[in-house]
Scaffold this active site. Structure first.
Site, PDB file in Angstrom:
ATOM      1  N   LYS A 186      48.887 -28.457 -31.672  1.00  0.00           N
ATOM      2  CA  LYS A 186      48.857 -27.233 -30.870  1.00  0.00           C
ATOM      3  C   LYS A 186      49.116 -25.974 -31.706  1.00  0.00           C
ATOM      4  O   LYS A 186      49.617 -26.040 -32.823  1.00  0.00           O
ATOM      5  CB  LYS A 186      49.874 -27.340 -29.726  1.00  0.00           C
ATOM      6  CG  LYS A 186      49.591 -28.503 -28.791  1.00  0.00           C
ATOM      7  CD  LYS A 186      48.197 -28.428 -28.167  1.00  0.00           C
ATOM      8  CE  LYS A 186      47.916 -29.515 -27.157  1.00  0.00           C
ATOM      9  NZ  LYS A 186      47.604 -30.832 -27.724  1.00  0.00           N
TER      10      LYS A 186
HETATM   11  C1  LIG Z   1      45.224 -30.272 -21.893  1.00  0.00           C
HETATM   12  C2  LIG Z   1      46.420 -31.074 -22.311  1.00  0.00           C
HETATM   13  N1  LIG Z   1      47.314 -31.429 -21.384  1.00  0.00           N
HETATM   14  C3  LIG Z   1      48.413 -32.135 -21.708  1.00  0.00           C
HETATM   15  C4  LIG Z   1      48.659 -32.537 -23.004  1.00  0.00           C
HETATM   16  C5  LIG Z   1      49.852 -33.356 -23.304  1.00  0.00           C
HETATM   17  O1  LIG Z   1      50.729 -32.753 -24.198  1.00  0.00           O
HETATM   18  P1  LIG Z   1      51.712 -33.655 -25.070  1.00  0.00           P
HETATM   19  O2  LIG Z   1      50.928 -34.235 -26.202  1.00  0.00           O
HETATM   20  O3  LIG Z   1      52.740 -32.693 -25.544  1.00  0.00           O
HETATM   21  O4  LIG Z   1      52.276 -34.679 -24.186  1.00  0.00           O
HETATM   22  C6  LIG Z   1      47.733 -32.197 -24.007  1.00  0.00           C
HETATM   23  C7  LIG Z   1      47.937 -32.635 -25.398  1.00  0.00           C
HETATM   24  O5  LIG Z   1      47.052 -32.893 -26.148  1.00  0.00           O
HETATM   25  C8  LIG Z   1      46.585 -31.457 -23.646  1.00  0.00           C
HETATM   26  O6  LIG Z   1      45.668 -31.117 -24.560  1.00  0.00           O
END
Ligand SMILES: Cc1ncc(COP(=O)(O)O)c(C=O)c1O
Length: 377
Positions: A186
């Site tokens: 990110k």
């Molecule tokens: C659109 C979206 N939602 C949720 C997530 C979930 O985040 P995390 O990896 O911190 O659990 C991601 C991660 O890639 C994402 O791209």
């Protein structure tokens, strides 16, 4: 570009200092053993930066979405609408709370189609989760208007567009709740981690308690005697992540500026020859991904080769389309929802996403833009 590119001596120094300030203590409590609350400082910095009353640091974006659903009292059997171009985490959070995911296709913005949302929202819908995919906001005015009419809360999944804006507000601060991810890929990162943003007191209170075993963190008592009203779980961010997060956040503005320069080089040159992703009127992206559409298979192959040759590759489209399109998620959603996602699969099939990386010079993006432009000359 992902925040890991910007990691330098400042994040390392913050981590080293941490061991003189309380080290591996939990985010909350233990006042006498510590000099600092890093996670709490990171939360305050996010409140100030993104303009919300409350920010709650959590273990991941996935956990953040689940906590938001819990705080909105979404229950077994309730329906929650989200979108077809997405990451599976959103679906997993809905399923984990016991609810049923309903899929709405994306339009040419590659985010939730408000037209389709207005047709799919029913009395059974208890929350709507638009997802701001790859740096660009959904059409929030229309989505919020539809949801307000039906009295359905909006959770923004803003894991992929941190720092982007809609109508002069930071994404994540537009709906009833907003969720960030700080995983490795990110725009700012703490390795793993997430943040839940809200202006709603009740959502904040339940989320805060739920993410910390029900602790109310009542300042009158030490942690062992703390008061509780609900049972919760452990979704606490660590102090190490909090310390890194503060430094990364201080770089966000600069990162977006760098992204924008590279994004503009591509878009100024390539809009003359290709269809580009449509950016909603009131949206300012975080510019970490550039997307063009090309249906001709031979030309697509040539574009991807240009990217490969210049050590860039593609970002999720087309390389990881199966991770990001609900058409491929028959292990998690109903056959009907899979079938409903076909329209999105067709749209995404012609998309090519170019990662914007700041360790790559702007001049490289000029070279790439020229080479991709020339393919069609
Ligand atoms: C659109 C979206 N939602 C949720 C997530 C979930 O985040 P995390 O990896 O911190 O659990 C991601 C991660 O890639 C994402 O791209």
């Amino acid at each position: 570009m992902p925040g890991f590119e910007a990691i330098d001596s400042r994040e390392k120094k913050a981590l080293n200092n941490l061991f003189r300030e309380g080290g591996t203590l939990m985010a909350h409590g233990f006042q006498k053993l510590r000099k600092k609350y890093h996670v709490r400082e990171f939360e305050s910095a996010c409140e100030k930066y993104f303009g919300v009353k409350k920010a709650l640091a959590v273990t991941s974006g996935t956990a953040g979405i689940k906590i938001a659903l819990r705080a909105l009292n979404i229950k077994r059997g309730d329906e929650v609408i989200t979108q077809s171009f997405n990451f599976i985490a959103t679906i997993e959070a809905i399923l984990d709370i016991g609810a049923k995911p309903i899929i709405v296709n994306v339009n040419e913005t590659l985010n939730m189609s408000p037209d389709e949302l207005s047709k799919k929202i029913t009395k059974k819908t208890k929350a709507v989760i638009p997802v701001h995919m790859l740096g660009v906001s959904a059409e929030m005015d229309q989505i919020i208007r539809i949801c307000k009419k039906k009295k359905v809360p909006v959770i923004e999944d803003n894991c992929e567009a941190i720092g982007g804006k809609y109508n002069n507000k930071f994404l994540g601060a537009v709906g009833d709740v907003g969720i960030f991810s700080f995983d490795h890929g990110k725009i700012i990162t703490t390795g793993e981690g997430g943040m839940l943003l809200t202006n709603n007191k009740s959502i904040d209170k339940i989320s805060r308690e739920y993410h910390d075993h029900g602790h109310e963190n009542n300042s009158k008592y030490n942690r062992g005697n703390d008061t509780k009203k609900i049972y919760g779980f452990n979704y606490r961010m660590t102090e190490m992540q909090g310390a890194i997060g503060k430094v990364q956040l201080s770089k966000l503005k600069w990162i977006i500026r760098q992204n924008r320069v590279r994004f503009k080089i591509l878009s100024d040159k390539l809009n003359k020859k290709y269809n580009l992703r449509k950016i909603p009127k009131k949206s300012i992206p975080n510019f970490d991904t550039f997307i063009l559409f090309e249906k001709n298979f031979k030309i697509r192959r040539k574009i991807i080769n240009v990217l490969k040759k210049n050590s860039l590759g593609t970002k999720n489209l087309p390389d990881a389309i199966k991770w990001h399109c609900s058409y491929y998620w028959s292990h998690a959603i109903s056959k009907q929802e899979v079938r409903n996602s076909l329209k999105t699969k067709k749209i995404l099939k012609s998309a090519i996403a170019v990662p914007i990386l700041i360790k790559k010079r702007a001049s490289l993006y000029s070279k790439i833009a020229k080479e991709i432009f020339n393919i069609k000359s």
